[in-house]
Each structure stands twice: as C-alpha cells, then as structure tokens.
Motif scaffolding. Structure first.
Motif, PDB file in Angstrom:
ATOM      1  N   LYS A  98    -112.622 -34.922 -19.948  1.00  0.00           N
ATOM      2  CA  LYS A  98    -113.058 -36.050 -20.783  1.00  0.00           C
ATOM      3  C   LYS A  98    -112.346 -37.333 -20.372  1.00  0.00           C
ATOM      4  O   LYS A  98    -112.949 -38.410 -20.366  1.00  0.00           O
ATOM      5  N   HIS A  99    -111.083 -37.241 -20.021  1.00  0.00           N
ATOM      6  CA  HIS A  99    -110.354 -38.430 -19.569  1.00  0.00           C
ATOM      7  C   HIS A  99    -110.864 -38.910 -18.203  1.00  0.00           C
ATOM      8  O   HIS A  99    -110.991 -40.109 -17.978  1.00  0.00           O
ATOM      9  N   HIS A 100    -111.158 -37.983 -17.311  1.00  0.00           N
ATOM     10  CA  HIS A 100    -111.771 -38.371 -16.035  1.00  0.00           C
ATOM     11  C   HIS A 100    -113.094 -39.097 -16.287  1.00  0.00           C
ATOM     12  O   HIS A 100    -113.371 -40.125 -15.674  1.00  0.00           O
ATOM     13  N   ALA A 101    -113.912 -38.541 -17.180  1.00  0.00           N
ATOM     14  CA  ALA A 101    -115.207 -39.152 -17.489  1.00  0.00           C
ATOM     15  C   ALA A 101    -115.030 -40.542 -18.094  1.00  0.00           C
ATOM     16  O   ALA A 101    -115.790 -41.461 -17.780  1.00  0.00           O
ATOM     17  N   ALA A 102    -114.030 -40.710 -18.952  1.00  0.00           N
ATOM     18  CA  ALA A 102    -113.796 -42.017 -19.570  1.00  0.00           C
ATOM     19  C   ALA A 102    -113.392 -43.056 -18.521  1.00  0.00           C
ATOM     20  O   ALA A 102    -113.850 -44.212 -18.569  1.00  0.00           O
ATOM     21  N   ILE A 103    -112.591 -42.660 -17.566  1.00  0.00           N
ATOM     22  CA  ILE A 103    -112.198 -43.573 -16.476  1.00  0.00           C
ATOM     23  C   ILE A 103    -113.433 -43.936 -15.653  1.00  0.00           C
ATOM     24  O   ILE A 103    -113.649 -45.101 -15.313  1.00  0.00           O
ATOM     25  N   LEU A 104    -114.245 -42.940 -15.340  1.00  0.00           N
ATOM     26  CA  LEU A 104    -115.466 -43.206 -14.581  1.00  0.00           C
ATOM     27  C   LEU A 104    -116.398 -44.124 -15.368  1.00  0.00           C
ATOM     28  O   LEU A 104    -116.936 -45.089 -14.809  1.00  0.00           O
ATOM     29  N   ASN A 105    -116.583 -43.847 -16.648  1.00  0.00           N
ATOM     30  CA  ASN A 105    -117.473 -44.684 -17.457  1.00  0.00           C
ATOM     31  C   ASN A 105    -116.986 -46.122 -17.520  1.00  0.00           C
ATOM     32  O   ASN A 105    -117.792 -47.052 -17.518  1.00  0.00           O
ATOM     33  N   ARG A 106    -115.693 -46.323 -17.547  1.00  0.00           N
ATOM     34  CA  ARG A 106    -115.149 -47.682 -17.508  1.00  0.00           C
ATOM     35  C   ARG A 106    -115.534 -48.365 -16.194  1.00  0.00           C
ATOM     36  O   ARG A 106    -115.943 -49.516 -16.181  1.00  0.00           O
ATOM     37  N   ALA A 107    -115.420 -47.636 -15.098  1.00  0.00           N
ATOM     38  CA  ALA A 107    -115.772 -48.206 -13.790  1.00  0.00           C
ATOM     39  C   ALA A 107    -117.279 -48.439 -13.666  1.00  0.00           C
ATOM     40  O   ALA A 107    -117.709 -49.363 -12.966  1.00  0.00           O
ATOM     41  N   LEU A 121    -102.321 -23.117 -18.991  1.00  0.00           N
ATOM     42  CA  LEU A 121    -103.629 -23.753 -18.855  1.00  0.00           C
ATOM     43  C   LEU A 121    -104.619 -23.054 -19.780  1.00  0.00           C
ATOM     44  O   LEU A 121    -104.605 -21.831 -19.890  1.00  0.00           O
ATOM     45  N   ASN A 122    -105.459 -23.845 -20.456  1.00  0.00           N
ATOM     46  CA  ASN A 122    -106.449 -23.266 -21.355  1.00  0.00           C
ATOM     47  C   ASN A 122    -107.662 -24.190 -21.412  1.00  0.00           C
ATOM     48  O   ASN A 122    -107.619 -25.313 -20.900  1.00  0.00           O
ATOM     49  N   PRO A 123    -108.767 -23.732 -22.004  1.00  0.00           N
ATOM     50  CA  PRO A 123    -109.982 -24.553 -22.034  1.00  0.00           C
ATOM     51  C   PRO A 123    -109.785 -25.930 -22.677  1.00  0.00           C
ATOM     52  O   PRO A 123    -110.412 -26.901 -22.245  1.00  0.00           O
ATOM     53  N   ALA A 124    -108.946 -26.035 -23.691  1.00  0.00           N
ATOM     54  CA  ALA A 124    -108.724 -27.338 -24.333  1.00  0.00           C
ATOM     55  C   ALA A 124    -108.092 -28.323 -23.357  1.00  0.00           C
ATOM     56  O   ALA A 124    -108.500 -29.491 -23.287  1.00  0.00           O
ATOM     57  N   ILE A 125    -107.133 -27.876 -22.589  1.00  0.00           N
ATOM     58  CA  ILE A 125    -106.470 -28.756 -21.620  1.00  0.00           C
ATOM     59  C   ILE A 125    -107.445 -29.166 -20.526  1.00  0.00           C
ATOM     60  O   ILE A 125    -107.521 -30.337 -20.149  1.00  0.00           O
ATOM     61  N   VAL A 126    -108.215 -28.218 -20.026  1.00  0.00           N
ATOM     62  CA  VAL A 126    -109.207 -28.527 -18.997  1.00  0.00           C
ATOM     63  C   VAL A 126    -110.235 -29.510 -19.557  1.00  0.00           C
ATOM     64  O   VAL A 126    -110.581 -30.502 -18.904  1.00  0.00           O
ATOM     65  N   GLY A 127    -110.698 -29.263 -20.770  1.00  0.00           N
ATOM     66  CA  GLY A 127    -111.671 -30.149 -21.398  1.00  0.00           C
ATOM     67  C   GLY A 127    -111.126 -31.557 -21.605  1.00  0.00           C
ATOM     68  O   GLY A 127    -111.826 -32.545 -21.353  1.00  0.00           O
ATOM     69  N   GLN A 128    -109.886 -31.667 -22.059  1.00  0.00           N
ATOM     70  CA  GLN A 128    -109.288 -32.983 -22.253  1.00  0.00           C
ATOM     71  C   GLN A 128    -109.172 -33.730 -20.926  1.00  0.00           C
ATOM     72  O   GLN A 128    -109.464 -34.927 -20.859  1.00  0.00           O
ATOM     73  N   ALA A 129    -108.757 -33.031 -19.890  1.00  0.00           N
ATOM     74  CA  ALA A 129    -108.644 -33.670 -18.568  1.00  0.00           C
ATOM     75  C   ALA A 129    -110.016 -34.145 -18.099  1.00  0.00           C
ATOM     76  O   ALA A 129    -110.161 -35.270 -17.607  1.00  0.00           O
TER      77      ALA A 129
END
Length: 148
Positions: A20-29, A10-18
């Motif tokens: 950002k993907h959560h945010a993209a799903i929320l923004n779609r909703a 686990l590293n900051p890039a992986i946490v950040g990508q996760a």
C-alpha cells in the motif's frame, strides 16, 4: 513518547502495508498525468521488454504477473495506445512511443528517489533475504491459484 518495534516475523499485514505504501508513492508520482496504476504497469512493462511485443502474449503475461483480469489489461493497453504513449508497429506489435518513454522516465525519477531512500535504509543482505522470501511466498501462492 511512541516507540516503534520491529515485527517479529513477516506476515500478510506487513506485506500488505508495504504494498500500500509503494502504491501511494506511485500514485503521488502519477498525479497530474493521465495514467492510473494499471496503465503505469502496462507501460512500464512495455519499456522493460526493450523491443516491440505481440499484443495477445503481452496481455496474457501482464495478466498473469499482476493477477488482473485480462480485460483490465486490454483496457489499460487501449488507453495507452489512444493516449499516444504506446503505438502499434506496421507488423502489429506494440511498443512505447517517445512520449511514453519520456513520461515513464519522469515518473520513475520521482517515485524512484523515494523508494531508493527507503530501500537504502536496509542492509543489502537483508534485502536479498527479503527478496528470496517474497519470491518463494509469491510462487507458492501462484501455484495455489493455478489449481483453481
């Protein structure tokens, strides 16, 4: 042919990508609603409280939870009040309206199905480890931020 490899750690890039993907799903909703991410979080946390909340304490709690400027929380809260998704009780507390509750249910249903499918692809024991790790990392960062 492209192959996907599992990250070694686990590293900051992986946490950040996760995140950002959560945010993209929320923004779609949220698309087609009047809500942005700040407003969604403020509304969702009011619903999670399950009872009317005192405005100043609520604002401070959300600001601490999100690391947002309290003024940004107030802006989101004011927009929700103006939009009729939150209301002020006669004794000055803030609570969700029926309209806010209904809208939140629709957003949760849309984004929740996608998130549940993603999390469902991971073994429960791995999710438990990830939760402990992320909670520990977040707590340590919060301690550091509190020192400033």
């Amino acid at each position: 042919m492209t192959t996907t490899t599992t990250p070694a750690t686990l590293n900051p890039a992986i946490v950040g990508q996760a995140e950002k993907h959560h945010a993209a799903i929320l923004n779609r909703a949220l698309a087609g609603t009047t809500l942005d991410e700040h407003q969604w979080i403020v509304l969702n946390q009011a619903l999670a409280a399950a009872e009317p909340v005192e405005r100043a304490a609520y604002t401070a709690r959300i600001a601490a939870m999100t690391q947002w400027n309290p003024a940004d929380v107030v802006t989101a809260l004011d927009a929700l009040l103006a939009g009729g998704l939150l209301a002020t009780t006669p004794d000055g507390l803030v609570e969700p309206t029926e309209t806010g509750t209904t809208l939140a249910g629709r957003i949760r249903a849309e984004s929740g199905a996608i998130v549940a499918a993603a999390y469902g692809a991971v073994a429960p024991e791995d999710l438990a480890v990830a939760a402990r790790v992320l909670a520990t990392v977040t707590a340590r960062m919060a301690q550091e931020l509190a020192r400033a």
